[in-house]
Write a protein that holds these residues in place. Sequence first.
Motif, PDB file in Angstrom:
ATOM      1  N   THR A  62       0.842  -1.185   0.000  1.00  0.00           N
ATOM      2  CA  THR A  62       0.000   0.000   0.000  1.00  0.00           C
ATOM      3  C   THR A  62       0.881   1.240   0.000  1.00  0.00           C
ATOM      4  N   GLY A  63       0.333   2.328  -0.511  1.00  0.00           N
ATOM      5  CA  GLY A  63       1.093   3.567  -0.568  1.00  0.00           C
ATOM      6  C   GLY A  63       0.404   4.591  -1.441  1.00  0.00           C
ATOM      7  N   CYS A  64       1.192   5.497  -1.988  1.00  0.00           N
ATOM      8  CA  CYS A  64       0.691   6.566  -2.852  1.00  0.00           C
ATOM      9  C   CYS A  64       1.441   6.537  -4.174  1.00  0.00           C
ATOM     10  N   ARG A  65       0.721   6.825  -5.242  1.00  0.00           N
ATOM     11  CA  ARG A  65       1.321   6.894  -6.580  1.00  0.00           C
ATOM     12  C   ARG A  65       2.112   5.627  -6.931  1.00  0.00           C
ATOM     13  N   LEU A  66       1.559   4.462  -6.599  1.00  0.00           N
ATOM     14  CA  LEU A  66       2.246   3.200  -6.898  1.00  0.00           C
ATOM     15  C   LEU A  66       2.165   2.911  -8.393  1.00  0.00           C
ATOM     16  N   SER A  67       3.262   2.404  -8.928  1.00  0.00           N
ATOM     17  CA  SER A  67       3.329   2.110 -10.356  1.00  0.00           C
ATOM     18  C   SER A  67       4.272   0.935 -10.596  1.00  0.00           C
ATOM     19  N   ILE A  68       3.860   0.000 -11.419  1.00  0.00           N
ATOM     20  CA  ILE A  68       4.743  -1.092 -11.826  1.00  0.00           C
ATOM     21  C   ILE A  68       5.582  -0.563 -12.981  1.00  0.00           C
ATOM     22  N   THR A  69       6.886  -0.475 -12.757  1.00  0.00           N
ATOM     23  CA  THR A  69       7.765   0.106 -13.778  1.00  0.00           C
ATOM     24  C   THR A  69       8.450  -0.942 -14.633  1.00  0.00           C
ATOM     25  N   VAL A  70       8.644  -2.149 -14.088  1.00  0.00           N
ATOM     26  CA  VAL A  70       9.255  -3.257 -14.833  1.00  0.00           C
ATOM     27  C   VAL A  70       8.487  -4.521 -14.478  1.00  0.00           C
ATOM     28  N   MET A  71       8.164  -5.324 -15.489  1.00  0.00           N
ATOM     29  CA  MET A  71       7.493  -6.592 -15.213  1.00  0.00           C
ATOM     30  C   MET A  71       7.745  -7.575 -16.343  1.00  0.00           C
ATOM     31  N   ASN A  72       8.113  -8.795 -15.971  1.00  0.00           N
ATOM     32  CA  ASN A  72       8.163  -9.890 -16.922  1.00  0.00           C
ATOM     33  C   ASN A  72       7.592 -11.129 -16.247  1.00  0.00           C
ATOM     34  N   ARG A  73       7.823 -12.302 -16.776  1.00  0.00           N
ATOM     35  CA  ARG A  73       7.190 -13.518 -16.254  1.00  0.00           C
ATOM     36  C   ARG A  73       7.462 -13.784 -14.783  1.00  0.00           C
ATOM     37  N   SER A  74       8.644 -13.420 -14.292  1.00  0.00           N
ATOM     38  CA  SER A  74       8.964 -13.765 -12.913  1.00  0.00           C
ATOM     39  C   SER A  74       9.509 -12.614 -12.068  1.00  0.00           C
ATOM     40  N   PHE A  75       9.616 -11.415 -12.638  1.00  0.00           N
ATOM     41  CA  PHE A  75      10.210 -10.294 -11.927  1.00  0.00           C
ATOM     42  C   PHE A  75       9.365  -9.041 -12.129  1.00  0.00           C
ATOM     43  N   LEU A  76       9.206  -8.271 -11.050  1.00  0.00           N
ATOM     44  CA  LEU A  76       8.551  -6.973 -11.207  1.00  0.00           C
ATOM     45  C   LEU A  76       9.154  -5.975 -10.241  1.00  0.00           C
TER      46      LEU A  76
END
Length: 93
Positions: A62-76
């Motif tokens: 939880t938090g503020c302005r969360l964003s997934i910046t990198v994602m692949n099959r096993s890493f984010l």
Amino acid sequence: MKPRKLLEQAAARLDLPSEAAGLPKLEINGFSRLSVEQHRGVLEYTGEAVTVALADGRVRITGCRLSITVMNRSFLTLTGELRGIELIPEGCP
């Protein structure tokens, strides 16, 4: 004994990193970056909360302005203002 527990014990006894046994690894950098290795997908994704599936449960950030910046099959990698990290074992509501 569950196969996952056997893998954890074998990795510990052989002094191997947990990710070598397929176990998830979470790395927190300050209050603004979280990396998850060996994830099983994203279950929830908003600017205030992200829930990621793991082999034996899930993690909720939880938090503020969360964003997934990198994602692949096993890493984010998740960035933003981290406020809370909750580990939820499999079988918990």
